[in-house]
Design an enzyme around this catalytic site. Sequence first.
Site, short mmCIF file in Angstrom:
data_model
loop_
_atom_site.label_atom_id
_atom_site.label_comp_id
_atom_site.label_asym_id
_atom_site.label_seq_id
_atom_site.Cartn_x
_atom_site.Cartn_y
_atom_site.Cartn_z
N ALA A 65 0.84 -1.19 0.00
CA ALA A 65 0.00 0.00 0.00
C ALA A 65 0.88 1.24 0.00
O ALA A 65 2.09 1.18 0.25
CB ALA A 65 -0.91 0.00 1.22
N GLY A 110 -0.83 -5.39 0.60
CA GLY A 110 -2.03 -5.36 -0.21
C GLY A 110 -1.87 -6.03 -1.56
O GLY A 110 -2.84 -6.54 -2.13
N GLU A 113 -2.43 -9.62 -0.89
CA GLU A 113 -3.87 -9.78 -0.64
C GLU A 113 -4.67 -9.75 -1.93
O GLU A 113 -5.62 -10.53 -2.09
CB GLU A 113 -4.34 -8.70 0.33
N GLU A 133 3.14 -6.48 7.26
CA GLU A 133 2.53 -5.31 7.89
C GLU A 133 2.99 -5.06 9.32
O GLU A 133 3.01 -3.90 9.77
CB GLU A 133 0.99 -5.45 7.86
#
Length: 259
Positions: A65, A110, A113, A133
Site C-alpha cells: 500500500a 495489499g 492480498e 505489515e
Amino acid sequence: MYNTLSTQLKDGILEITINRPDKLNALNQEVMKELALAIDEVYKNHDVKSALITGAGPKAFIAGADISEFLTLSPEQGAELAKIGHTIFQRIEESHKPIVAAVNGFALGGGCELAMACHFRVASENAKFGQPEVNLGIIPGYGGTQRLVQLIGKGKALELMMTADLVGAEEARQLGLVNHVTTQEALLDRTRELLKKIQAKAPLAIGRVIKCVNAYFKLEEEGGFETEIAEFAACFATQDLQEGAEAFIQKRQPQFKGE
C-alpha cells in the site's frame, strides 16, 4: 480512461495492469477506485470471458500500500479503508468469470492480498510474496489474515505474518500459494494459455464451480473478515503505527513501544 491502470481486451481476456512502476505499483486510493471500475467491467461486459491482473514493469506486481496515506487516518477512517478493500477483493473472489493473478516480482501487503483474492496465481521466478505489515505496526487489512490461512494453513500463515518474512516463487508453489512458476518472459503467455483453456469450458459451469468452492469457506470466514476490519482499524489509534509508517518513509528501523 484510467490514470493508474491500463487495460486491454483480447481473445475474451481482460488484462488489467496496475500501472505505477515508479512506485512499484503500490496501492493507493486512486488505484483502488480504478480497480473497482475494472472489476465492474469484468462483471458487466459480455465480451469479457475472463481476466488477468498483473503489475507494470519487471520489479513488482504490487509492492504494498501507499504507506504515506496511513499517517493521517483515524481508526474510523482505517475501518472504512479496510471495508473498501474487502468489498473490491470480495468481488474479485466471487466473480463468476475466472480472474487470475500473473505475479511478476514483489507481491507484498495489499499486493499479496490482491493476488490471493484472485481465483489462482501464476508467478514469475523472481516473484516474492509476503504480509510484512507488522513491520509498520499494523496488520493485513484487505483479507490477508483469512485468505493466507485458507491457502497455506494456520501455522505457516501465522509464521509469515508474525515474522514478516518473504517467500520466493518456488516456496510459494510448494506451500500452495501459487499454482505455477515460469520465467518472467513467459508469465503472461502462460497465464493467457490457462485462461483460454478455461474459456473453452462451459461458462455457467465454471461460474458454479467458483461459487461452490467459495461456499466451502463461508461459515468460517464471515466472522474472520469482520474481525480483521475491526483490528486493522484499531491499529490507527496506536503510536506503533505512527512510528512504523514514519520509519518506513524515512527508511530507518522502527522503535516500537507497544503503545
